[in-house]
Design a protein around this motif. Sequence first.
Motif, short mmCIF file in Angstrom:
data_model
loop_
_atom_site.label_atom_id
_atom_site.label_comp_id
_atom_site.label_asym_id
_atom_site.label_seq_id
_atom_site.Cartn_x
_atom_site.Cartn_y
_atom_site.Cartn_z
N GLU A 181 0.85 -1.20 0.00
CA GLU A 181 0.00 0.00 0.00
C GLU A 181 0.88 1.24 0.00
N ALA A 182 0.58 2.19 -0.89
CA ALA A 182 1.34 3.44 -0.98
C ALA A 182 0.38 4.59 -1.23
N ILE A 183 -0.55 4.78 -0.30
CA ILE A 183 -1.56 5.82 -0.45
C ILE A 183 -1.32 6.93 0.58
N ILE A 184 -2.29 7.79 0.73
CA ILE A 184 -2.20 8.94 1.62
C ILE A 184 -1.86 8.52 3.05
N GLU A 185 -1.08 9.38 3.75
CA GLU A 185 -0.69 9.07 5.13
C GLU A 185 -1.83 9.45 6.08
N ASN A 186 -2.85 8.61 6.08
CA ASN A 186 -4.02 8.82 6.94
C ASN A 186 -4.34 7.48 7.60
N LEU A 187 -4.28 7.44 8.91
CA LEU A 187 -4.44 6.18 9.65
C LEU A 187 -5.79 5.53 9.39
#
Length: 516
Positions: free
Chosen positions: A92-98
């Motif tokens: 996974e390489a998406i937005i840094e949102n938990l």
Amino acid sequence: MPPLSKDTIVAVIGAGAMGAGIAQVAASYGHQVKLFDKAEGAASRAIDSIGAGLGKLVSRGKLDHSEAEAILSRLQPIEELSQLADAGLVVEAIIENLDIKRSLFAELEQLCAADTLLTSNTSSLSITSIAAGMQHPERFAGLHFFNPAPIMKLVEVISGLDTDRHVAETLYASASAWGKKPVHARSTPGFIVNRLARPFYAEGLRLLEEGAADTATIDALLRDAGGFRMGPFELMDLIGHDVNYAVTCSVFDAYYGDQRFLPSLTQKALVDGGRLGRKSGRGFYDYRTDAVQPQPQSLSSAGSTLVELPTLIVEGDLGVAEPLLTRLQQTGIHVVRRQGLANQQGRLLLGDAVLALTDGRMASERAVAEATANLVLFDLALDYQQASRLAVAIADQADRRVLQPVTELFALAGIQLSLLDDAPGLAVMRTVAMLANEAADAVMQQVCSAADADIAMQFGVNYPRGPLAWAEAVGTQRIHQVLTHMQQAYGEDRYRPSRQLKRMAVTGGHFHVNAA
């Protein structure tokens, strides 16, 4: 553990720069890669961009045309997440949102087979926290690539609280098979690189804020004496101050306000003012057309007063600075060696000047302690035989005229001197000492091994030498002494020596680092 076989399908979620780069790495090894992005057409555009990049490599003769075509044939754009069900590895390489990441992995757990390895390329979020809602967190780990992924060698394999050891070892073996330099890390704030790199920026910022030197001079010293590819200010400008400042704040907050990670108000002002570095046209430097770039400050050797080559008296052992003496001797000067006083560090006597390698004290303080008024301290260098610049500081009570013959002597050896205001530890020594200290703490806290700490910093941020190997080259006792003196000079917990470093200094032990 063996690596994943080439028959394993790799899924990459997120078709931005990082996701596309990771997909290219996996496809280059031989995996069939499915690239997914929720934005319509993003995956296809990313693959087209990969193709254009491969085409440039072919035109330069760095890649065979048939191999480029083979890599592209293994890349498949995917429009629906459900099409990833047959993947054996998901990155996974998406937005840094938990919350978004947790939701994604909850869906992937239901979609993929029980033995599918699930990984995140996160650079800032806790692997343990992302996995907290999973039914089988033991198969989840961090697989942190560095940008640009096809070029940068380092991959941090990060184990969360529940990550199965065999999963981490399989990912490590696979990253190695892909041509990368993997390291193991425990899921702690900043992992290895983003934690250990903080002092490189922080010490440069502190020197600037204290008026020790300007940005161009500090950058030049870290390059020309320290051997770093870029100084801290030009590197922060390249990264972007919004990104660099945010990482520092994140690590500072995650470590409950530990002063070692204290953010800089100077950098905050740049972020607040929109001066983000290269991408905005201005940062510490001005990148606009026709902007005049500042030059490092150097002591002038013009109008030399040397009638004949001087005699240089050497007292005691210079330790890591012995190669500097060899270089000075090559200018033809006469050298006289004599035994130094007991418990006195090696020093050079040139006329009325006394030169010594910094030990973390201010020159003014050390001059009083050693009853040596005309004391000139010089800085650490990665390689004294190759360094083209060194920092020096002079005691406030010294006769500044002693700087002239010192400057002329070093100029004969091809070394420019930059005079810093009397700053503890000067520039390179304090930076190296703090980098080594942070690495030693990470090892003590079982975040990583000593060897992996050094590999991470060499291959993740291109340091000329691993911080622990550097500490051993300088001498752990000297590094510990520098930190102790700096802590006394500032009266701050920020410079507290790591207990692990102190053990090495006291016992003469080694970190067991490997040459990378």
